[in-house]
Motif scaffolding. Structure first.
Motif, PDB file in Angstrom:
ATOM      1  N   LEU A  91       2.812  -1.301   4.251  1.00 54.22           N
ATOM      2  CA  LEU A  91       2.601   0.093   3.862  1.00 54.22           C
ATOM      3  C   LEU A  91       3.924   0.789   3.609  1.00 54.22           C
ATOM      4  CD1 LEU A  91       0.939   2.794   3.654  1.00 54.22           C
ATOM      5  CD2 LEU A  91       1.275   3.006   6.134  1.00 54.22           C
ATOM      6  N   ARG A  92       4.009   1.464   2.482  1.00 52.76           N
ATOM      7  CA  ARG A  92       5.107   2.387   2.265  1.00 52.76           C
ATOM      8  C   ARG A  92       4.549   3.789   2.496  1.00 52.76           C
ATOM      9  NH1 ARG A  92       9.034   3.334  -3.000  1.00 52.76           N
ATOM     10  NH2 ARG A  92      10.269   4.984  -2.046  1.00 52.76           N
ATOM     11  N   PRO A  93       4.880   4.412   3.635  1.00 55.78           N
ATOM     12  CA  PRO A  93       4.323   5.741   3.946  1.00 55.78           C
ATOM     13  C   PRO A  93       5.011   6.821   3.124  1.00 55.78           C
ATOM     14  CG  PRO A  93       5.776   5.021   5.707  1.00 55.78           C
ATOM     15  CD  PRO A  93       5.735   3.901   4.719  1.00 55.78           C
ATOM     16  N   ALA A 148       9.790  -1.744   0.228  1.00 53.42           N
ATOM     17  CA  ALA A 148       9.649  -2.532  -0.995  1.00 53.42           C
ATOM     18  C   ALA A 148       8.532  -3.554  -0.798  1.00 53.42           C
ATOM     19  CB  ALA A 148      10.965  -3.235  -1.317  1.00 53.42           C
ATOM     20  N   PRO A 149       8.028  -4.120  -1.884  1.00 54.11           N
ATOM     21  CA  PRO A 149       6.991  -5.155  -1.748  1.00 54.11           C
ATOM     22  C   PRO A 149       7.493  -6.331  -0.916  1.00 54.11           C
ATOM     23  CG  PRO A 149       7.155  -4.405  -4.013  1.00 54.11           C
ATOM     24  CD  PRO A 149       8.319  -3.806  -3.295  1.00 54.11           C
ATOM     25  N   PRO A 150       6.605  -6.959  -0.164  1.00 53.42           N
ATOM     26  CA  PRO A 150       7.019  -8.103   0.656  1.00 53.42           C
ATOM     27  C   PRO A 150       7.444  -9.283  -0.209  1.00 53.42           C
ATOM     28  CG  PRO A 150       4.631  -7.940   0.610  1.00 53.42           C
ATOM     29  CD  PRO A 150       5.155  -6.702  -0.065  1.00 53.42           C
ATOM     30  N   GLU A 151       8.354 -10.089   0.328  1.00 54.10           N
ATOM     31  CA  GLU A 151       8.823 -11.254  -0.415  1.00 54.10           C
ATOM     32  C   GLU A 151       7.793 -12.368  -0.443  1.00 54.10           C
ATOM     33  OE1 GLU A 151      12.583 -12.509   1.043  1.00 54.10           O
ATOM     34  OE2 GLU A 151      13.625 -10.681   0.410  1.00 54.10           O
ATOM     35  N   LYS A 152       6.857 -12.349   0.491  1.00 48.48           N
ATOM     36  CA  LYS A 152       5.785 -13.336   0.487  1.00 48.48           C
ATOM     37  C   LYS A 152       4.552 -12.727   1.137  1.00 48.48           C
ATOM     38  CE  LYS A 152       6.331 -16.959   2.962  1.00 48.48           C
ATOM     39  NZ  LYS A 152       6.907 -18.191   3.546  1.00 48.48           N
ATOM     40  N   SER A 153       3.414 -13.280   0.795  1.00 45.41           N
ATOM     41  CA  SER A 153       2.156 -12.818   1.364  1.00 45.41           C
ATOM     42  C   SER A 153       1.957 -13.458   2.732  1.00 45.41           C
ATOM     43  CB  SER A 153       0.987 -13.194   0.438  1.00 45.41           C
ATOM     44  OG  SER A 153      -0.234 -12.774   0.987  1.00 45.41           O
ATOM     45  N   VAL A 154       1.835 -12.628   3.763  1.00 46.41           N
ATOM     46  CA  VAL A 154       1.635 -13.130   5.124  1.00 46.41           C
ATOM     47  C   VAL A 154       0.248 -12.694   5.588  1.00 46.41           C
ATOM     48  CG1 VAL A 154       2.450 -13.088   7.502  1.00 46.41           C
ATOM     49  CG2 VAL A 154       4.105 -12.973   5.615  1.00 46.41           C
ATOM     50  N   VAL A 182       0.849  -1.185   0.000  1.00 50.70           N
ATOM     51  CA  VAL A 182       0.000   0.000   0.000  1.00 50.70           C
ATOM     52  C   VAL A 182       0.885   1.236   0.000  1.00 50.70           C
ATOM     53  CG1 VAL A 182      -1.802   1.277   1.213  1.00 50.70           C
ATOM     54  CG2 VAL A 182      -1.825  -1.232   1.229  1.00 50.70           C
ATOM     55  N   LEU A 183       0.559   2.186  -0.848  1.00 51.42           N
ATOM     56  CA  LEU A 183       1.257   3.464  -0.904  1.00 51.42           C
ATOM     57  C   LEU A 183       0.316   4.514  -0.334  1.00 51.42           C
ATOM     58  CD1 LEU A 183       2.580   3.011  -4.528  1.00 51.42           C
ATOM     59  CD2 LEU A 183       3.801   2.527  -2.405  1.00 51.42           C
ATOM     60  N   GLY A 184       0.697   5.077   0.825  1.00 53.64           N
ATOM     61  CA  GLY A 184      -0.232   5.997   1.463  1.00 53.64           C
ATOM     62  C   GLY A 184       0.340   6.674   2.678  1.00 53.64           C
ATOM     63  N   ASP A 185      -0.495   6.789   3.705  1.00 56.98           N
ATOM     64  CA  ASP A 185      -0.168   7.557   4.903  1.00 56.98           C
ATOM     65  C   ASP A 185      -0.447   6.697   6.147  1.00 56.98           C
ATOM     66  OD1 ASP A 185       0.122  10.772   5.647  1.00 56.98           O
ATOM     67  OD2 ASP A 185      -0.913   9.599   7.182  1.00 56.98           O
ATOM     68  N   GLN A 186       0.534   6.628   7.033  1.00 57.39           N
ATOM     69  CA  GLN A 186       0.412   5.751   8.191  1.00 57.39           C
ATOM     70  C   GLN A 186      -0.768   6.136   9.079  1.00 57.39           C
ATOM     71  OE1 GLN A 186       3.997   5.330  10.516  1.00 57.39           O
ATOM     72  NE2 GLN A 186       2.952   4.254  12.192  1.00 57.39           N
ATOM     73  N   ALA A 187      -0.906   7.420   9.378  1.00 54.54           N
ATOM     74  CA  ALA A 187      -1.989   7.851  10.272  1.00 54.54           C
ATOM     75  C   ALA A 187      -3.358   7.535   9.676  1.00 54.54           C
ATOM     76  CB  ALA A 187      -1.865   9.346  10.566  1.00 54.54           C
ATOM     77  N   ALA A 188      -3.485   7.696   8.374  1.00 54.20           N
ATOM     78  CA  ALA A 188      -4.766   7.412   7.721  1.00 54.20           C
ATOM     79  C   ALA A 188      -5.102   5.926   7.783  1.00 54.20           C
ATOM     80  CB  ALA A 188      -4.725   7.886   6.273  1.00 54.20           C
ATOM     81  N   LEU A 189      -4.103   5.069   7.582  1.00 53.90           N
ATOM     82  CA  LEU A 189      -4.350   3.622   7.657  1.00 53.90           C
ATOM     83  C   LEU A 189      -4.620   3.181   9.085  1.00 53.90           C
ATOM     84  CD1 LEU A 189      -4.365   1.549   5.289  1.00 53.90           C
ATOM     85  CD2 LEU A 189      -3.359   3.754   4.697  1.00 53.90           C
ATOM     86  N   ASN A 210      -1.840  -6.312  11.085  1.00 54.52           N
ATOM     87  CA  ASN A 210      -0.582  -5.734  11.556  1.00 54.52           C
ATOM     88  C   ASN A 210      -0.060  -4.776  10.494  1.00 54.52           C
ATOM     89  OD1 ASN A 210      -0.523  -7.520  13.850  1.00 54.52           O
ATOM     90  ND2 ASN A 210       0.151  -9.137  12.449  1.00 54.52           N
ATOM     91  N   LEU A 211       0.074  -3.504  10.846  1.00 53.24           N
ATOM     92  CA  LEU A 211       0.563  -2.504   9.921  1.00 53.24           C
ATOM     93  C   LEU A 211       2.088  -2.553   9.917  1.00 53.24           C
ATOM     94  CD1 LEU A 211      -0.579  -0.361   8.022  1.00 53.24           C
ATOM     95  CD2 LEU A 211      -0.410   1.286   9.894  1.00 53.24           C
ATOM     96  N   VAL A 212       2.662  -2.979   8.801  1.00 51.02           N
ATOM     97  CA  VAL A 212       4.105  -3.176   8.683  1.00 51.02           C
ATOM     98  C   VAL A 212       4.665  -2.136   7.721  1.00 51.02           C
ATOM     99  CG1 VAL A 212       5.955  -4.775   8.082  1.00 51.02           C
ATOM    100  CG2 VAL A 212       3.823  -5.640   9.097  1.00 51.02           C
TER     101      VAL A 212
END
Length: 344
Positions: free
Chosen positions: A80-82, A68-74, A43-50, A62-64
């Motif tokens: 989030l990339r803030p 970069a994109p995660p290596e696997k789907s957990v 997700v490309l966005g804003d930490q406070a908004a999420l 869990n907001l991580v």
């Protein structure tokens, strides 16, 4: 194709307007097991908004923070990339600001960059406020025109899609009185070509395309208009000469029955409401907006910011989830065909 859990396609998800339902429908969509099973998301966005969206929806994710994109789907993690750190005053529900308008452009640009460089294989976008975006100095009618500029695309087509029906539009947001002069042979033919090329690339080989008339009863032999004979039929003939399985002009009052029952893979419509009324009748909750003609994959929700629902935690995430899953499916198809040496 059997895809390992750590080899799922990467979909960049833009947060959209922080003052609308975008953050809420994203957290709801990413909490769905079928979405986590389809792709890896960033997700490309804003930490406070999420964080606020997680709070109002009651979703447990869990907001991580991730660059970069995660290596696997957990399952259970939201990556989030803030890109912004908006003030609370720029995230008031229903009250977008210049800062929030500029923020949405930053999210879109970064998602496009990730797709262009191959770091992501597709992007799915939450709704934006175009007026706020314009006030921030970005005078684009919407996502599509901005993405066309970022990717250097000259021909693009809006497709609205669901499981039962896909429609593409020759004209989009135009006054009905202006539509007849805008429906030209060149424009109809271009729409047919782009529709055919990307349906063949991502959805179904050698798609069957129905092209609608502009006037009732296909003009009734010229009694109700001549666009069918002078413009639309010649465009269809030209498309067929290129090997495209296009037919028409079909009368809009009957064609959708057959299209919705599997007779066609897409319907080329002459104007906005001609296509969107039947599409939303069938897919009001789970319709997806797909931009065809771009060198990247872009899907979006088929609705707006819904300020009346923002902050209530009640907004449906069906369209957002469908958009992410469709983006992942399109990316998987492209990856599979690339492995087979199929030209895209």
């Amino acid at each position: 194709m059997n895809v390992r859990a750590d080899d799922l396609p990467v979909v960049a998800v833009t947060m959209g307007d922080p003052c609308g339902i975008g953050p809420e429908i994203i957290v709801r969509a990413l909490a769905r097991p079928e979405v986590a099973a389809a792709c890896r998301t960033l997700v490309l966005g804003d930490q406070a908004a999420l964080e606020r969206a997680l709070d109002v929806t009651g979703i447990s994710l869990n907001l991580v923070m991730a660059e970069a994109p995660p290596e696997k789907s957990v399952p259970g993690n939201l990556y989030l990339r803030p890109l912004t750190h908006l003030a609370a005053s720029d995230m008031t529900w229903g009250a977008p600001t210049t800062a929030s308008g500029g923020a949405v452009v930053r999210y879109i640009r970064e998602a496009a960059r990730l797709c262009i460089t191959g770091e992501a294989e597709a992007m799915a976008t939450a709704p934006i406020n175009k007026e706020a975006m314009n006030r921030a100095g970005f005078p684009y009618p919407g996502h599509t025109e901005l993405l066309a500029e970022l990717t250097g695309s000259g021909e693009f087509v809006m497709m609205l899609a669901g499981d039962r029906l896909r429609v593409t539009l020759v004209t989009i947001h135009e006054a009905l009185a202006d539509v007849p002069r805008l429906v030209t042979k060149e424009r109809v033919l271009s729409t047919i070509r782009v529709t055919n090329r990307d349906l063949d690339r991502y959805f179904r080989k050698n798609p069957r395309i129905a092209v609608l008339a502009l006037n009732p009863h296909s003009g009734e032999g010229g009694m109700f208009g001549t666009e069918e004979v002078e413009v639309i039929a010649p465009a269809i003939a030209a498309a067929r000469a290129e090997g495209i399985d296009a037919s028409g002009p079909h009368s809009a009052d009957t064609l959708f029955h057959f299209a919705a029952n599997g007779g066609y893979d897409a319907v080329v419509c002459m104007y906005h409401d001609q296509g969107l009324i039947p599409l939303k009748l069938l897919h009001f909750d789970d319709g997806v907006n797909v931009t065809l003609g771009l060198p990247i994959i872009r899907t979006s929700v088929d609705h707006g910011t819904a300020y009346n629902l923002a902050g209530t935690g009640r907004a449906s995430a069906a369209s957002m989830a469908a958009a992410i899953r469709m983006a992942a499916a399109m990316a998987t198809t492209r990856r599979r065909d690339a492995g087979r040496g199929v030209r895209g």
